[in-house]
Enzyme design. Structure first.
Site, PDB file in Angstrom:
ATOM      1  N   GLY A  15       0.840  -1.205   0.000  1.00 25.38           N
ATOM      2  CA  GLY A  15       0.000   0.000   0.000  1.00 25.38           C
ATOM      3  C   GLY A  15       0.868   1.244   0.000  1.00 25.38           C
ATOM      4  O   GLY A  15       1.972   1.237  -0.537  1.00 25.38           O
ATOM      5  N   LYS A  21      -0.247  -0.409  10.059  1.00 29.13           N
ATOM      6  CA  LYS A  21       0.286  -1.438  10.958  1.00 29.13           C
ATOM      7  C   LYS A  21       0.704  -0.827  12.287  1.00 29.13           C
ATOM      8  O   LYS A  21       0.486  -1.417  13.336  1.00 29.13           O
ATOM      9  CB  LYS A  21       1.478  -2.120  10.283  1.00 29.13           C
ATOM     10  CG  LYS A  21       1.710  -3.524  10.762  1.00 29.13           C
ATOM     11  CD  LYS A  21       2.817  -4.189   9.987  1.00 29.13           C
ATOM     12  CE  LYS A  21       2.385  -4.545   8.584  1.00 29.13           C
ATOM     13  NZ  LYS A  21       3.499  -4.951   7.730  1.00 29.13           N
ATOM     14  N   THR A  27      -3.790  -3.141   6.895  1.00 31.13           N
ATOM     15  CA  THR A  27      -4.789  -3.367   5.839  1.00 31.13           C
ATOM     16  C   THR A  27      -4.094  -3.896   4.593  1.00 31.13           C
ATOM     17  O   THR A  27      -3.175  -3.272   4.071  1.00 31.13           O
ATOM     18  CB  THR A  27      -5.522  -2.062   5.473  1.00 31.13           C
ATOM     19  OG1 THR A  27      -4.570  -1.094   5.018  1.00 31.13           O
ATOM     20  CG2 THR A  27      -6.317  -1.523   6.647  1.00 31.13           C
ATOM     21  N   GLU A  79      -8.990  -1.996   0.866  1.00 30.35           N
ATOM     22  CA  GLU A  79      -8.042  -2.381   1.917  1.00 30.35           C
ATOM     23  C   GLU A  79      -8.752  -3.240   2.951  1.00 30.35           C
ATOM     24  O   GLU A  79      -9.744  -2.819   3.534  1.00 30.35           O
ATOM     25  CB  GLU A  79      -7.492  -1.135   2.606  1.00 30.35           C
ATOM     26  CG  GLU A  79      -6.837  -0.169   1.637  1.00 30.35           C
ATOM     27  CD  GLU A  79      -6.080   0.933   2.361  1.00 30.35           C
ATOM     28  OE1 GLU A  79      -5.643   0.702   3.505  1.00 30.35           O
ATOM     29  OE2 GLU A  79      -5.939   2.013   1.779  1.00 30.35           O
ATOM     30  N   HIS A  84      -7.579 -11.135  12.718  1.00 30.41           N
ATOM     31  CA  HIS A  84      -6.763 -12.265  13.162  1.00 30.41           C
ATOM     32  C   HIS A  84      -5.327 -11.747  13.299  1.00 30.41           C
ATOM     33  O   HIS A  84      -4.925 -10.852  12.559  1.00 30.41           O
ATOM     34  CB  HIS A  84      -6.804 -13.400  12.126  1.00 30.41           C
ATOM     35  CG  HIS A  84      -5.918 -14.554  12.481  1.00 30.41           C
ATOM     36  ND1 HIS A  84      -6.240 -15.435  13.487  1.00 30.41           N
ATOM     37  CD2 HIS A  84      -4.717 -14.944  11.978  1.00 30.41           C
ATOM     38  CE1 HIS A  84      -5.273 -16.345  13.580  1.00 30.41           C
ATOM     39  NE2 HIS A  84      -4.333 -16.063  12.683  1.00 30.41           N
ATOM     40  N   TYR A  91       2.411 -10.323   1.973  1.00 30.09           N
ATOM     41  CA  TYR A  91       2.524  -9.673   0.657  1.00 30.09           C
ATOM     42  C   TYR A  91       2.777 -10.747  -0.401  1.00 30.09           C
ATOM     43  O   TYR A  91       3.530 -11.698  -0.172  1.00 30.09           O
ATOM     44  CB  TYR A  91       3.700  -8.695   0.643  1.00 30.09           C
ATOM     45  CG  TYR A  91       3.481  -7.458   1.476  1.00 30.09           C
ATOM     46  CD1 TYR A  91       2.559  -6.491   1.090  1.00 30.09           C
ATOM     47  CD2 TYR A  91       4.218  -7.250   2.636  1.00 30.09           C
ATOM     48  CE1 TYR A  91       2.360  -5.347   1.853  1.00 30.09           C
ATOM     49  CE2 TYR A  91       4.036  -6.104   3.407  1.00 30.09           C
ATOM     50  CZ  TYR A  91       3.101  -5.160   3.005  1.00 30.09           C
ATOM     51  OH  TYR A  91       2.921  -4.030   3.757  1.00 30.09           O
ATOM     52  N   ARG A 104     -20.812   1.579   6.990  1.00 30.46           N
ATOM     53  CA  ARG A 104     -20.996   3.042   7.008  1.00 30.46           C
ATOM     54  C   ARG A 104     -20.200   3.680   5.872  1.00 30.46           C
ATOM     55  O   ARG A 104     -19.286   3.062   5.332  1.00 30.46           O
ATOM     56  CB  ARG A 104     -20.529   3.614   8.357  1.00 30.46           C
ATOM     57  CG  ARG A 104     -19.045   3.382   8.611  1.00 30.46           C
ATOM     58  CD  ARG A 104     -18.559   4.024   9.896  1.00 30.46           C
ATOM     59  NE  ARG A 104     -17.175   3.677  10.175  1.00 30.46           N
ATOM     60  CZ  ARG A 104     -16.128   4.365   9.735  1.00 30.46           C
ATOM     61  NH1 ARG A 104     -16.295   5.428   8.976  1.00 30.46           N
ATOM     62  NH2 ARG A 104     -14.897   3.974  10.039  1.00 30.46           N
TER      63      ARG A 104
HETATM   64  P1  ADP Z   1       0.632  -1.325   3.355  1.00 30.27           P
HETATM   65  O1  ADP Z   1       0.652   0.167   3.260  1.00 30.27           O
HETATM   66  O2  ADP Z   1       1.742  -1.984   2.568  1.00 30.27           O
HETATM   67  O3  ADP Z   1      -0.731  -1.893   3.024  1.00 30.27           O
HETATM   68  P2  ADP Z   1       0.008  -1.865   6.167  1.00 30.27           P
HETATM   69  O4  ADP Z   1       0.652  -1.151   7.330  1.00 30.27           O
HETATM   70  O5  ADP Z   1      -1.424  -1.519   5.864  1.00 30.27           O
HETATM   71  O6  ADP Z   1       0.944  -1.640   4.902  1.00 30.27           O
HETATM   72  O7  ADP Z   1       0.157  -3.435   6.415  1.00 30.27           O
HETATM   73  C1  ADP Z   1      -0.489  -4.318   5.532  1.00 30.27           C
HETATM   74  C2  ADP Z   1       0.196  -5.666   5.446  1.00 30.27           C
HETATM   75  O8  ADP Z   1       0.286  -6.255   6.737  1.00 30.27           O
HETATM   76  C3  ADP Z   1      -0.596  -6.631   4.607  1.00 30.27           C
HETATM   77  O9  ADP Z   1      -0.282  -6.505   3.227  1.00 30.27           O
HETATM   78  C4  ADP Z   1      -0.192  -7.992   5.179  1.00 30.27           C
HETATM   79  O10 ADP Z   1       0.948  -8.497   4.494  1.00 30.27           O
HETATM   80  C5  ADP Z   1       0.192  -7.671   6.625  1.00 30.27           C
HETATM   81  N1  ADP Z   1      -0.792  -8.099   7.629  1.00 30.27           N
HETATM   82  C6  ADP Z   1      -0.467  -8.730   8.794  1.00 30.27           C
HETATM   83  N2  ADP Z   1      -1.557  -8.982   9.531  1.00 30.27           N
HETATM   84  C7  ADP Z   1      -2.632  -8.502   8.833  1.00 30.27           C
HETATM   85  C8  ADP Z   1      -4.047  -8.489   9.087  1.00 30.27           C
HETATM   86  N3  ADP Z   1      -4.566  -9.021  10.214  1.00 30.27           N
HETATM   87  N4  ADP Z   1      -4.855  -7.935   8.148  1.00 30.27           N
HETATM   88  C9  ADP Z   1      -4.327  -7.390   7.028  1.00 30.27           C
HETATM   89  N5  ADP Z   1      -3.008  -7.378   6.731  1.00 30.27           N
HETATM   90  C10 ADP Z   1      -2.142  -7.924   7.616  1.00 30.27           C
HETATM   91 MG    MG Z   2      -2.541  -1.166   3.920  1.00 28.52          MG
END
Ligand code: ADP
Ligand code: MG
Length: 169
Positions: A15, A21, A27, A79, A84, A91, A104
């Site tokens: 993303g 995170k 997401t 996203e 869990h 990725y 919403r």
């Molecule tokens: P990005 O900007 O790359 O999307 P994020 O901070 O949103 O970074 O983290 C997303 C990544 O975290 C996902 O692509 C996945 O690999 C990992 N991940 C780990 N746990 C989860 C979860 N419970 N739900 C979604 N993504 C998760």
């Molecule tokens: Mg994300």
């Protein structure tokens, strides 16, 4: 929204590093190929449903469909936060989801705290709604057990890449 429940799957891409995170709410982003197939009646906002990574277990999820800042807000993004705790990032793996219901519309928040509170409320709502019998049955849908979650062996009715779309399977 007549398109719900809506089934789709695709590769998890990077993303925009907006720090989801760090907020404790990562997401997983879908590529444009998945976003571009969204039916017109699926509006932006927050959805709940079921999700599974590769051939793993099926978990509850919340999904945000919003305007993608990378494309100057002219394109949508999808996203998914899977409810869990995973040991590792996923990725490049195939994420399969069914969007079941709408929570919403999108909105902006005055503070990070207000945003996190809203997301946690969405997660609680998703958890409760998905326990309803009519929604629980979608967790066991063939979609999640079909070979389609393996990019090397797509089912006959999907495209040949890992970024496939399925609906009305
Ligand atoms: P990005 O900007 O790359 O999307 P994020 O901070 O949103 O970074 O983290 C997303 C990544 O975290 C996902 O692509 C996945 O690999 C990992 N991940 C780990 N746990 C989860 C979860 N419970 N739900 C979604 N993504 C998760
Ligand atoms: Mg994300």
């Amino acid at each position: 929204m007549k398109s719900l429940p809506y089934f789709c799957r695709g590769e998890v891409i990077r993303g925009f590093g907006r720090g989801s995170k760090e907020l404790g709410i990562p997401t997983a982003n879908f590529p444009d190929s998945v976003v571009d197939h969204l039916p017109a009646d699926i509006s932006t906002g927050i959805y709940y449903g079921w999700a599974c990574v590769s051939n793993g277990d099926v978990y509850k999820m919340v999904m945000s469909i919003g305007w993608n800042p990378y494309y100057k807000n002219t394109k949508k993004s999808m996203e998914t936060h899977v409810i869990h705790t995973f040991k590792e990032d996923f990725y490049g793996e195939i994420l399969s989801v069914v969007m079941v219901g709408y929570i919403r519309p999108e909105r902006s928040y005055d503070s990070l705290e207000a945003l996190i509170t809203a997301i946690n409320n969405d997660i609680e709502e998703a958890k409760a709604k998905l326990d309803l019998p009519e929604h629980l049955k979608l967790r066991d849908d063939n979609f999640f057990t079909s070979a389609g979650s393996s990019p090397s062996a797509p089912p006959p009715n999907t495209a040949s890449t890992s970024q496939t779309i399925m609906n009305g399977h």
